[in-house]
Write a protein that holds these residues in place. Sequence first.
Motif, PDB file in Angstrom:
ATOM      1  N   GLY A  18       9.706  -8.647  23.399  1.00 56.06           N
ATOM      2  CA  GLY A  18      10.907  -8.826  22.897  1.00 56.06           C
ATOM      3  C   GLY A  18      11.754  -9.223  21.637  1.00 56.06           C
ATOM      4  O   GLY A  18      12.351  -9.026  20.899  1.00 56.06           O
ATOM      5  N   GLN A  19      11.051  -9.162  20.530  1.00 54.55           N
ATOM      6  CA  GLN A  19      11.407 -10.415  19.336  1.00 54.55           C
ATOM      7  C   GLN A  19      10.857  -8.643  18.855  1.00 54.55           C
ATOM      8  O   GLN A  19      10.737  -7.903  19.100  1.00 54.55           O
ATOM      9  CB  GLN A  19       9.969 -11.260  18.758  1.00 54.55           C
ATOM     10  N   ALA A  20      12.010  -8.824  17.722  1.00 55.08           N
ATOM     11  CA  ALA A  20      11.920  -7.768  16.724  1.00 55.08           C
ATOM     12  C   ALA A  20      11.172  -7.417  15.739  1.00 55.08           C
ATOM     13  O   ALA A  20      10.311  -8.320  15.209  1.00 55.08           O
ATOM     14  CB  ALA A  20      13.216  -8.481  16.238  1.00 55.08           C
ATOM     15  N   GLN A  21      10.740  -6.232  15.514  1.00 56.62           N
ATOM     16  CA  GLN A  21       9.955  -5.643  14.153  1.00 56.62           C
ATOM     17  C   GLN A  21      10.425  -6.794  13.224  1.00 56.62           C
ATOM     18  O   GLN A  21      11.038  -5.998  12.416  1.00 56.62           O
ATOM     19  CB  GLN A  21       9.895  -4.489  14.360  1.00 56.62           C
ATOM     20  N   GLY A  22       8.969  -6.990  12.097  1.00 52.09           N
ATOM     21  CA  GLY A  22       9.596  -7.489  10.734  1.00 52.09           C
ATOM     22  C   GLY A  22       8.680  -6.637   9.898  1.00 52.09           C
ATOM     23  O   GLY A  22       8.222  -5.621  10.730  1.00 52.09           O
ATOM     24  N   ARG A  23       8.121  -7.315   9.024  1.00 50.92           N
ATOM     25  CA  ARG A  23       7.893  -6.108   7.809  1.00 50.92           C
ATOM     26  C   ARG A  23       7.159  -7.786   7.113  1.00 50.92           C
ATOM     27  O   ARG A  23       7.152  -8.692   6.685  1.00 50.92           O
ATOM     28  CB  ARG A  23       8.719  -6.339   6.607  1.00 50.92           C
ATOM     29  N   GLN A  24       5.448  -6.726   6.350  1.00 53.16           N
ATOM     30  CA  GLN A  24       4.200  -7.658   5.772  1.00 53.16           C
ATOM     31  C   GLN A  24       4.538  -7.363   4.423  1.00 53.16           C
ATOM     32  O   GLN A  24       3.844  -5.382   4.799  1.00 53.16           O
ATOM     33  CB  GLN A  24       3.537  -7.571   6.674  1.00 53.16           C
ATOM     34  N   PRO A  25       4.550  -7.770   4.130  1.00 54.41           N
ATOM     35  CA  PRO A  25       4.334  -7.443   1.939  1.00 54.41           C
ATOM     36  C   PRO A  25       2.714  -7.251   2.143  1.00 54.41           C
ATOM     37  O   PRO A  25       1.633  -7.525   2.372  1.00 54.41           O
ATOM     38  CB  PRO A  25       4.579  -8.560   1.024  1.00 54.41           C
ATOM     39  N   VAL A  26       2.037  -5.908   1.533  1.00 54.37           N
ATOM     40  CA  VAL A  26       0.998  -5.828   1.558  1.00 54.37           C
ATOM     41  C   VAL A  26       0.779  -4.548  -0.245  1.00 54.37           C
ATOM     42  O   VAL A  26       2.079  -4.142  -0.709  1.00 54.37           O
ATOM     43  CB  VAL A  26      -0.059  -4.706   2.234  1.00 54.37           C
ATOM     44  N   ARG A  27      -0.198  -4.861  -0.756  1.00 49.97           N
ATOM     45  CA  ARG A  27      -0.596  -4.099  -1.742  1.00 49.97           C
ATOM     46  C   ARG A  27      -1.653  -3.134  -1.678  1.00 49.97           C
ATOM     47  O   ARG A  27      -3.098  -3.456  -1.375  1.00 49.97           O
ATOM     48  CB  ARG A  27      -1.102  -4.687  -3.152  1.00 49.97           C
ATOM     49  N   TYR A  28      -1.427  -1.969  -1.725  1.00 51.20           N
ATOM     50  CA  TYR A  28      -2.574  -1.106  -1.762  1.00 51.20           C
ATOM     51  C   TYR A  28      -2.909  -0.944  -3.249  1.00 51.20           C
ATOM     52  O   TYR A  28      -2.473  -0.174  -4.387  1.00 51.20           O
ATOM     53  CB  TYR A  28      -2.050   0.030  -1.545  1.00 51.20           C
ATOM     54  N   VAL A  29      -3.703  -1.069  -3.174  1.00 47.97           N
ATOM     55  CA  VAL A  29      -5.161  -0.644  -5.361  1.00 47.97           C
ATOM     56  C   VAL A  29      -6.405   0.414  -4.625  1.00 47.97           C
ATOM     57  O   VAL A  29      -6.511   0.419  -4.095  1.00 47.97           O
ATOM     58  CB  VAL A  29      -5.137  -2.417  -5.417  1.00 47.97           C
ATOM     59  N   GLY A  30      -6.152   1.408  -5.903  1.00 47.74           N
ATOM     60  CA  GLY A  30      -7.255   2.009  -5.556  1.00 47.74           C
ATOM     61  C   GLY A  30      -7.978   2.119  -7.222  1.00 47.74           C
ATOM     62  O   GLY A  30      -7.006   2.023  -8.374  1.00 47.74           O
ATOM     63  N   VAL A  31      -8.680   2.394  -6.841  1.00 47.59           N
ATOM     64  CA  VAL A  31     -10.022   2.788  -8.008  1.00 47.59           C
ATOM     65  C   VAL A  31     -10.586   3.961  -8.459  1.00 47.59           C
ATOM     66  O   VAL A  31     -11.663   3.942  -7.188  1.00 47.59           O
ATOM     67  CB  VAL A  31     -11.122   1.112  -9.290  1.00 47.59           C
ATOM     68  N   ASP A  32     -10.911   4.559  -8.977  1.00 49.12           N
ATOM     69  CA  ASP A  32     -11.509   6.272  -9.700  1.00 49.12           C
ATOM     70  C   ASP A  32     -12.647   5.252  -9.502  1.00 49.12           C
ATOM     71  O   ASP A  32     -13.268   4.893 -11.140  1.00 49.12           O
ATOM     72  CB  ASP A  32     -11.080   6.937  -9.443  1.00 49.12           C
ATOM     73  N   GLY A  33     -13.824   5.874  -9.608  1.00 50.57           N
ATOM     74  CA  GLY A  33     -15.205   5.347 -10.523  1.00 50.57           C
ATOM     75  C   GLY A  33     -16.201   6.923 -10.641  1.00 50.57           C
ATOM     76  O   GLY A  33     -15.299   8.215  -9.960  1.00 50.57           O
ATOM     77  N   PRO A  34     -17.159   7.069 -10.459  1.00 49.37           N
ATOM     78  CA  PRO A  34     -18.342   8.548 -11.135  1.00 49.37           C
ATOM     79  C   PRO A  34     -18.627   8.443  -9.161  1.00 49.37           C
ATOM     80  O   PRO A  34     -19.688   8.247  -9.011  1.00 49.37           O
ATOM     81  CB  PRO A  34     -19.818   7.850 -11.810  1.00 49.37           C
TER      82      PRO A  34
END
Length: 230
Positions: A134-150
Amino acid sequence: MLRRRQRAEEETAPVVVRGESPAPGRRTGPWDAADDYPEAERVDLGGLRLPVGPGFEIQLSMAGDQVDGVIVLVEESALQVNAFAAPKRSGIWDEVRAELAREVVAAGGSAEDRDGPFGPEVAAEVPTQGQGQGQAQGRQPVRYVGVDGPRWFLRAVISGRAAVDPEAARVLEDVVRGIVVVRGDEPMPPREAIQLRLPAEARQAMEEQQGARQEELRPFERGPEISEIR
């Protein structure tokens, strides 16, 4: 969240560009296995060589019976890292970043592009389910990092305290900088996960445990006997 393309496999023919000097080497990580990267204490996971530090807890994420990612836990922060094959001629982070943002918003969260230490990244708040009924849905901070390599793409997801605290984030960002990606030469479809493996010490420990367990599961073999004397 990362879906494979419908391409059979990436092009394997070498690209010859005349009149151009070779691309300069990387000045910072994550590194390619062919780079002249600095020495550091790293765990060899096959497709990734992961730097480790004091207080780190390392966990492996599984896709079926295959290891496809690694999670680093440090105090109140977490870093999940996955490596994927990428096309030879172009990176995929711009495209993946847009997909991630759409999926987070579709799930009821929020996402926006920001400049980070590795270039554009996604700062998001993802929905979380309440712990109790019955607890309300919350939000969690997240960082998405991406690096393109060879011919590879590295995705890092930073959560917990490091997602909002720059001081805590530096520890995990340094982990990303110290990663070495071992792509290999075999053809792979773009976005296919680069498979990882357990370190040698962990494999040996598991084999020993399995051997001991098999010994315990042999009920029909005669063991030591005690004779009763009256």
